[in-house]
Design an enzyme around this catalytic site. Structure first.
Site, PDB file in Angstrom:
ATOM      1  CD  GLU A 114      -1.681  -2.443   1.327  1.00 44.75           C
ATOM      2  OE1 GLU A 114      -0.568  -2.673   1.848  1.00 44.75           O
ATOM      3  OE2 GLU A 114      -2.455  -3.352   0.982  1.00 44.75           O
ATOM      4  CG  HIS A 184     -11.937  -7.967   5.815  1.00 45.26           C
ATOM      5  ND1 HIS A 184     -11.267  -8.854   6.612  1.00 45.26           N
ATOM      6  CD2 HIS A 184     -11.322  -8.022   4.607  1.00 45.26           C
ATOM      7  CE1 HIS A 184     -10.290  -9.433   5.925  1.00 45.26           C
ATOM      8  NE2 HIS A 184     -10.307  -8.946   4.707  1.00 45.26           N
TER       9      HIS A 184
END
Ligand SMILES: *[C@@H]1O[C@H](CO)[C@@H](O)[C@H](O)[C@H]1NC(C)=O
Length: 380
Positions: A114, A184
């Site tokens: 990322e 999540h």
């Protein structure tokens, strides 16, 4: 484990390759169970069909994102899309078909890094292209935190306006999903609103997502666009095919009311709409529902005007209450709005714990908790 979780999030049986894997996980053995969990916490109500932007087509949230990206790639020859798995369409299917249509030089996969994705995006944007980065889950944006808050947000200032990466947009799936658990289901917007120089935007519906995403892409500041993943498939509206812009930093009053102002964004807006109906029906209380839409910089004026009228404010978000953006709204309203409140400002938010798995229904700021808060404010 991560892959299985992902298949559950995708809606399991809907995805062509998910059905066999699905049986391996006791958590998502049947599609209807997933649907039931989704249905428990809010009901998506589509907005009226927009007429001002030409022909529309039925789209869910991920398709409206695809449509915005498709418009951008078609109209801006410098635009590129990159991230983990975006070339094959992305795990949530937001980039389906774009690599085939525009080529592998414009829609391409990155390594699982990322920090690298955002760092690369900053370079691409500074070099004069339109950079659209995907982070696969907002929960995994933290490795890129330094690149976002120390580099992207400060680049213009640092270079004395010689350079900027204003043409960088970072998209990431966000918020609770019914069974996403600690990695999540997070809503990390508050980490980024502490950082001048970036914009943070969260849509509530397909029509709004397309217009706001196109605004973010066009905006001359780096923008983080969080997409409520629970709505990728569940939310369906008639979405215009042509590009259109919904202005940033303008809140939207979805329902006018006189007794209590309800402020939220993303998924929580749909909870608030149900709460407003409940308050009217059970208490005869009239609620004004405001979707903030842009979290940074936010529309103080619209919220203030409303609270001056109603004298009561309830703010609700899924993220933990401590250090959450509701606190910022609350203090700003008290300091800047010159009002006589009828009751203390109320926050109904997530608890100060990691996002739980099986206890998610107890964790989320559901309509009953919000309804109780309204009752307390009215009886104060
Ligand atoms: C960003 O995009 C706009 C519109 O396409 C363009 O005018 C501007 O020069 C771009 N910025 C940079 C730093 O390249």
């Amino acid at each position: 484990m991560a892959a299985l979780m992902l298949i559950c999030l995708l809606g399991g049986a809907h995805s062509s390759y998910g059905a066999s894997l699905l049986k391996l996980s006791p958590d998502c053995e049947s599609d209807s169970k997933t649907q039931r969990r989704h249905a428990a916490h809010f009901t998506f109500q589509p907005d009226p069909v927009p007429t001002q932007y030409g022909p529309t087509q039925k789209m869910n949230l991920f398709q409206s994102i695809t449509s915005a990206l498709d418009n951008t790639l078609a109209n801006d020859p410098t635009a590129v899309i990159f991230g983990e798995d975006v070339a094959f369409g992305g795990v949530f299917r937001c980039t389906v078909g774009l690599r085939d249509k525009y080529g592998k030089d414009r829609v391409f996969n990155t390594p699982l890094c990322e920090q690298g994705i955002v760092g690369f995006g900053i370079g691409v944007a500074c070099a004069g292209a339109t950079a659209i980065a995907e982070i696969q889950f907002a929960d995994y944006i933290y490795p890129a935190f330094d690149q976002i808050v120390n580099e992207a947000a400060k680049y213009r200032y640092r270079s004395g306006n010689l350079f900027d990466c204003g043409n960088l947009t970072i998209r990431a799936p966000w918020g609770c999903v019914g069974h996403g658990s600690l990695y999540h289901s997070q809503s990390p917007e508050a980490f980024f609103v502490h950082c001048p120089g970036v914009k943070v935007v969260i849509p509530r519906s397909p029509v709004q997502a397309k217009g706001l995403l196109l605004s973010c892409i066009a905006d001359n500041n780096p923008c983080i666009f969080f997409e409520p993943k629970i709505m990728y498939r569940a939310a369906v509206e008639q979405v215009p095919l042509e590009p259109y812009i919904i202005p940033l930093s303008q809140a939207e009053i979805l329902q006018e009311g006189s007794d209590v102002t309800l402020v939220a964004w993303g998924t929580q807006i749909h909870v608030m709409k149900e709460v407003a109906d409940m308050a009217q029906e059970k208490l005869g209380v009239s609620c004004e529902v405001i979707d903030l839409q842009t979290i940074l910089p936010w529309d103080v004026e619209t919220v203030c005007k409303s609270v001056v009228k109603t004298g009561r404010l309830l703010i609700s978000h899924e993220a933990p209450i401590t250090g959450g953006f509701a606190g910022e709204i609350s203090s700003t309203v008290q300091e800047e709005c010159f009002l006589n409140l009828e009751a203390p400002i109320s926050r109904v938010c997530g608890y100060d714990t990691p996002f739980p798995h099986i206890f998610e229904p107890f964790y989320i700021p559901d309509k009953w908790k919000c309804f109780d808060a309204i009752k307390r404010m009215i009886n104060f």
